[in-house]
Scaffold this motif. Structure first.
Motif, PDB file in Angstrom:
ATOM      1  N   VAL A  92       0.869  -1.189   0.000  1.00 30.18           N
ATOM      2  CA  VAL A  92       0.000   0.000   0.000  1.00 30.18           C
ATOM      3  C   VAL A  92       0.905   1.238   0.000  1.00 30.18           C
ATOM      4  N   ALA A  93       0.544   2.254  -0.769  1.00 29.77           N
ATOM      5  CA  ALA A  93       1.338   3.491  -0.834  1.00 29.77           C
ATOM      6  C   ALA A  93       1.479   4.060   0.574  1.00 29.77           C
ATOM      7  N   PRO A  94       2.684   4.536   0.933  1.00 31.88           N
ATOM      8  CA  PRO A  94       2.906   5.015   2.306  1.00 31.88           C
ATOM      9  C   PRO A  94       1.872   6.054   2.760  1.00 31.88           C
ATOM     10  N   HIS A  95       1.440   6.932   1.870  1.00 29.33           N
ATOM     11  CA  HIS A  95       0.518   7.988   2.307  1.00 29.33           C
ATOM     12  C   HIS A  95      -0.917   7.489   2.474  1.00 29.33           C
ATOM     13  N   ARG A  96      -1.188   6.225   2.143  1.00 17.84           N
ATOM     14  CA  ARG A  96      -2.539   5.680   2.321  1.00 17.84           C
ATOM     15  C   ARG A  96      -2.556   4.487   3.270  1.00 17.84           C
ATOM     16  N   ARG A  97      -1.492   4.334   4.076  1.00 12.94           N
ATOM     17  CA  ARG A  97      -1.469   3.209   5.037  1.00 12.94           C
ATOM     18  C   ARG A  97      -2.439   3.462   6.195  1.00 12.94           C
ATOM     19  N   GLY A  98      -2.878   2.367   6.837  1.00 11.81           N
ATOM     20  CA  GLY A  98      -3.758   2.482   8.003  1.00 11.81           C
ATOM     21  C   GLY A  98      -5.152   2.958   7.637  1.00 11.81           C
ATOM     22  N   GLN A  99      -5.503   2.862   6.368  1.00 13.20           N
ATOM     23  CA  GLN A  99      -6.827   3.323   5.927  1.00 13.20           C
ATOM     24  C   GLN A  99      -7.615   2.165   5.299  1.00 13.20           C
ATOM     25  N   ARG A 100      -7.241   0.971   5.683  1.00 11.69           N
ATOM     26  CA  ARG A 100      -7.954  -0.257   5.287  1.00 11.69           C
ATOM     27  C   ARG A 100      -7.838  -0.601   3.804  1.00 11.69           C
ATOM     28  N   VAL A 101      -6.808  -0.120   3.160  1.00 15.23           N
ATOM     29  CA  VAL A 101      -6.628  -0.460   1.748  1.00 15.23           C
ATOM     30  C   VAL A 101      -6.209  -1.935   1.630  1.00 15.23           C
ATOM     31  N   ALA A 102      -5.282  -2.364   2.488  1.00 18.09           N
ATOM     32  CA  ALA A 102      -4.845  -3.771   2.442  1.00 18.09           C
ATOM     33  C   ALA A 102      -6.024  -4.692   2.736  1.00 18.09           C
ATOM     34  N   ARG A 103      -6.795  -4.315   3.721  1.00 15.30           N
ATOM     35  CA  ARG A 103      -7.961  -5.134   4.075  1.00 15.30           C
ATOM     36  C   ARG A 103      -8.900  -5.272   2.871  1.00 15.30           C
ATOM     37  N   LEU A 104      -9.126  -4.169   2.189  1.00 18.37           N
ATOM     38  CA  LEU A 104     -10.014  -4.180   1.022  1.00 18.37           C
ATOM     39  C   LEU A 104      -9.469  -5.127  -0.062  1.00 18.37           C
ATOM     40  N   MET A 105      -8.151  -5.088  -0.265  1.00 17.40           N
ATOM     41  CA  MET A 105      -7.552  -5.942  -1.303  1.00 17.40           C
ATOM     42  C   MET A 105      -7.641  -7.420  -0.905  1.00 17.40           C
ATOM     43  N   LEU A 106      -7.447  -7.706   0.389  1.00 15.37           N
ATOM     44  CA  LEU A 106      -7.527  -9.105   0.824  1.00 15.37           C
ATOM     45  C   LEU A 106      -8.964  -9.627   0.765  1.00 15.37           C
ATOM     46  N   GLU A 107      -9.911  -8.749   1.047  1.00 14.60           N
ATOM     47  CA  GLU A 107     -11.322  -9.134   0.902  1.00 14.60           C
ATOM     48  C   GLU A 107     -11.622  -9.445  -0.560  1.00 14.60           C
ATOM     49  N   HIS A 108     -11.051  -8.637  -1.430  1.00 16.03           N
ATOM     50  CA  HIS A 108     -11.236  -8.835  -2.871  1.00 16.03           C
ATOM     51  C   HIS A 108     -10.715 -10.226  -3.267  1.00 16.03           C
ATOM     52  N   ALA A 109      -9.533 -10.575  -2.767  1.00 15.41           N
ATOM     53  CA  ALA A 109      -8.931 -11.876  -3.092  1.00 15.41           C
ATOM     54  C   ALA A 109      -9.796 -13.019  -2.559  1.00 15.41           C
ATOM     55  N   LEU A 110     -10.265 -12.846  -1.328  1.00 11.65           N
ATOM     56  CA  LEU A 110     -11.076 -13.893  -0.706  1.00 11.65           C
ATOM     57  C   LEU A 110     -12.374 -14.134  -1.466  1.00 11.65           C
ATOM     58  N   LYS A 111     -12.998 -13.044  -1.864  1.00  8.05           N
ATOM     59  CA  LYS A 111     -14.257 -13.188  -2.608  1.00  8.05           C
ATOM     60  C   LYS A 111     -13.993 -13.874  -3.941  1.00  8.05           C
ATOM     61  N   ALA A 112     -12.882 -13.510  -4.583  1.00 11.13           N
ATOM     62  CA  ALA A 112     -12.535 -14.152  -5.857  1.00 11.13           C
ATOM     63  C   ALA A 112     -12.309 -15.652  -5.645  1.00 11.13           C
ATOM     64  N   ALA A 113     -11.632 -16.004  -4.560  1.00 11.98           N
ATOM     65  CA  ALA A 113     -11.357 -17.424  -4.290  1.00 11.98           C
ATOM     66  C   ALA A 113     -12.668 -18.176  -4.060  1.00 11.98           C
ATOM     67  N   ARG A 114     -13.573 -17.567  -3.309  1.00 11.08           N
ATOM     68  CA  ARG A 114     -14.872 -18.223  -3.056  1.00 11.08           C
ATOM     69  C   ARG A 114     -15.664 -18.410  -4.340  1.00 11.08           C
ATOM     70  N   GLU A 115     -15.680 -17.336  -5.156  1.00 12.81           N
ATOM     71  CA  GLU A 115     -16.440 -17.424  -6.417  1.00 12.81           C
ATOM     72  C   GLU A 115     -15.918 -18.557  -7.284  1.00 12.81           C
ATOM     73  N   GLN A 116     -14.600 -18.764  -7.243  1.00 14.17           N
ATOM     74  CA  GLN A 116     -14.008 -19.827  -8.070  1.00 14.17           C
ATOM     75  C   GLN A 116     -13.982 -21.174  -7.341  1.00 14.17           C
ATOM     76  N   GLN A 117     -14.601 -21.232  -6.165  1.00 17.19           N
ATOM     77  CA  GLN A 117     -14.648 -22.447  -5.335  1.00 17.19           C
ATOM     78  C   GLN A 117     -13.253 -22.994  -5.048  1.00 17.19           C
ATOM     79  N   ILE A 118     -12.318 -22.086  -4.783  1.00 14.14           N
ATOM     80  CA  ILE A 118     -10.962 -22.510  -4.419  1.00 14.14           C
ATOM     81  C   ILE A 118     -10.972 -22.848  -2.927  1.00 14.14           C
ATOM     82  N   PRO A 119     -10.516 -24.050  -2.574  1.00 11.45           N
ATOM     83  CA  PRO A 119     -10.649 -24.457  -1.176  1.00 11.45           C
ATOM     84  C   PRO A 119      -9.788 -23.650  -0.205  1.00 11.45           C
TER      85      PRO A 119
END
Ligand SMILES: CC(C)(COP(=O)(O)OP(=O)(O)OC[C@H]1O[C@@H](n2cnc3c(N)ncnc32)[C@H](O)[C@@H]1OP(=O)(O)O)[C@@H](O)C(=O)NCCC(=O)NCCS
Length: 420
Positions: A92-119
């Motif tokens: 995450v860019a240093p000036h946008r840390r601590g603003q839940r950007v990483a969390r948003l990206m990990l949620e994105h990955a998780l949803k993608a994994a679920r949609e593709q039925q990845i265990p």
């Protein structure tokens, strides 16, 4: 705090390369130049087969302020090939840390994994706590020993160790890795793109093979290094070893022992079930290295445990249905799962005929636990009875079935040679 709704996570394109390289530099290698990072990590292409990058973009400015990578892996687990989404390069860019950007990206990955039925999903954390809050579980206790070459047994089988000739032996080397990988939990089924980066020459790295009548049965990847400054002890760090037979294993150890005139210390990294510590003449760290007390009577420091890989169940039902279990009397159980991303999930399963079957109803007992702990149970890293004892799991109904669940899910904890 800026609204995460003003951000979009989208697949990265080649035209995003300069933004991605800049984010990577600021997050992982601020002293390097953008050119060097681009050269080493990307050449001119963002996505490769098996590697997809995603960019978090500010809607207002169209600027990329975060990046992460999804990796298509297959790992072996209990003799099965299991699709796993690897996560790497979360930045995450240093000036946008601590603003839940990483969390948003990990949620994105998780949803993608679920949609593709990845265990399952896997990553190496910068901090375990950060990912545990998102439901990830620590699953890999890596063992490492820094021992004197004098402590290693000089097995005769060392005479069958030869320097590798990668021009000719690469197919055989891949083959024995694959055979060994299928017999362990967590080892990746390496694809061509993974082998390509594995086979790249590295300064100070050598590969030796074990052969019987021209047949390759094992190999060891060595990295020459200096340890323990300012003493600068000559060492060999074992980066990976594979032995298909006990004689190949003894050959590797005997070969390392025979380096004793030149090399003081061997750094051996391994999985907990490896008999290595039992085969040494002394159960202690190399005494040449700086003294560090063990704080327990006359006991000497010997091995260390590394906090390694994290896994997370993504599609719980697919994961459980694909996981083989031993043939034991059938039983049924319900998991009431707390998931920080997906909320509560209640799923009933029957454990019978060597498999786990989803059932319509919610049979008793009901096990109430987090997705992190369910992942640990699934991997055989912890036992449900231990989680009950620590209060990390609650049971509604008869808890005597926990012994059966622990029995069914007994497994060698995952271990992985690959970094990502
Ligand atoms: C690590 C990094 C990606 C985090 O990005 P970020 O956008 O600042 O993280 P977030 O704001 O999404 O943090 C999510 C939450 O985790 C919390 N958190 C952070 N570290 C934590 C820890 N060690 N234990 C528990 N919680 C932690 C944060 O407080 C935040 O919680 P909140 O939303 O309740 O306030 C960023 O600092 C970075 O780019 N670092 C350099 C590169 C790096 O180390 N990458 C990780 C590779 S695995």
């Amino acid at each position: 705090m800026p609204d995460p709704a003003s951000l979009t996570v989208r697949p990265a394109k080649d035209s995003d390369l300069s933004q991605i390289v800049n984010l990577d530099r600021l997050a992982f290698a601020p002293l390097q130049s953008n050119e060097a990072i681009q050269q080493q990590w990307y050449s001119n292409t963002v996505n490769l087969p098996g590697r997809k990058l995603f960019l978090a973009v500010e809607d207002e400015t169209a600027q990329g302020i975060g990046v992460y990578t999804q990796l298509d892996f297959t790992a072996f687990f209990e003799g099965q090939e299991v699709p796993i989404m690897g996560i790497g390069g979360v930045a995450v860019a240093p000036h946008r840390r601590g603003q839940r950007v990483a969390r948003l990206m990990l949620e994105h990955a998780l949803k993608a994994a679920r949609e593709q039925q990845i265990p399952l999903m896997a990553l190496y954390p910068f901090q375990h706590g950060f990912y545990r809050r998102l439901g990830w579980a620590w699953v890999e206790p890596v063992h490492q020993y820094r021992v004197s070459t004098q402590q290693l047994p000089l097995y005769q089988e060392r005479s069958r160790i030869f320097p590798s000739n990668l021009d000719q032996q690469t197919p055989a080397l891949k083959e024995i890795y694959s055979q060994a990988a299928s017999q362990h939990n967590g080892w990746l089924k390496r694809q061509d793109w993974q082998w390509q980066s594995w086979l790249k020459p590295v300064a100070g790295r050598e590969i030796y093979t074990y052969q019987e009548s021209g047949q390759l049965l094992g190999y060891v990847v060595l990295q020459f290094a200096m340890l323990d400054p300012p003493k600068n002890v000559q060492a060999v760090i074992i980066r990976e070893w594979v032995a298909l037979t006990p004689s190949a294993y003894r050959g590797i150890l005997g070969f390392l022992a025979s380096l004793r005139d030149q090399i003081s210390t061997i750094v051996w990294t391994t999985f907990p079930a490896d008999p290595f510590p039992h085969l040494l003449t002394e159960q202690r760290r190399d005494p040449t290295l700086s003294h560090s007390p063990f704080e327990f009577g006359l006991v000497r420091r010997f091995g260390e445990t590394g906090g390694g890989l994290m896994w997370r169940l993504a599609d719980v039902t697919t994961a459980l249905q694909r996981r083989p279990i031993g043939f034991h009397p059938a039983f049924a159980i319900t998991f009431q799962i707390r998931d920080p991303i997906f909320g509560q999930q209640i799923l009933g399963f029957e454990f019978r005929d060597g498999q786990i079957h989803l059932v319509e109803d919610h049979p008793y007992p009901i096990l109430k636990l987090s997705i992190e702990h369910l992942t640990q149970l699934f991997c055989g890293v912890r036992r449900s009875r231990d989680l009950l004892w620590t209060g990390e799991l609650e049971v509604e109904g008869d808890d005597s079935l926990l012994a059966q669940l622990d029995h069914a899910w007994q497994a060698e904890p995952p271990f992985c040679w690959d970094f990502f």
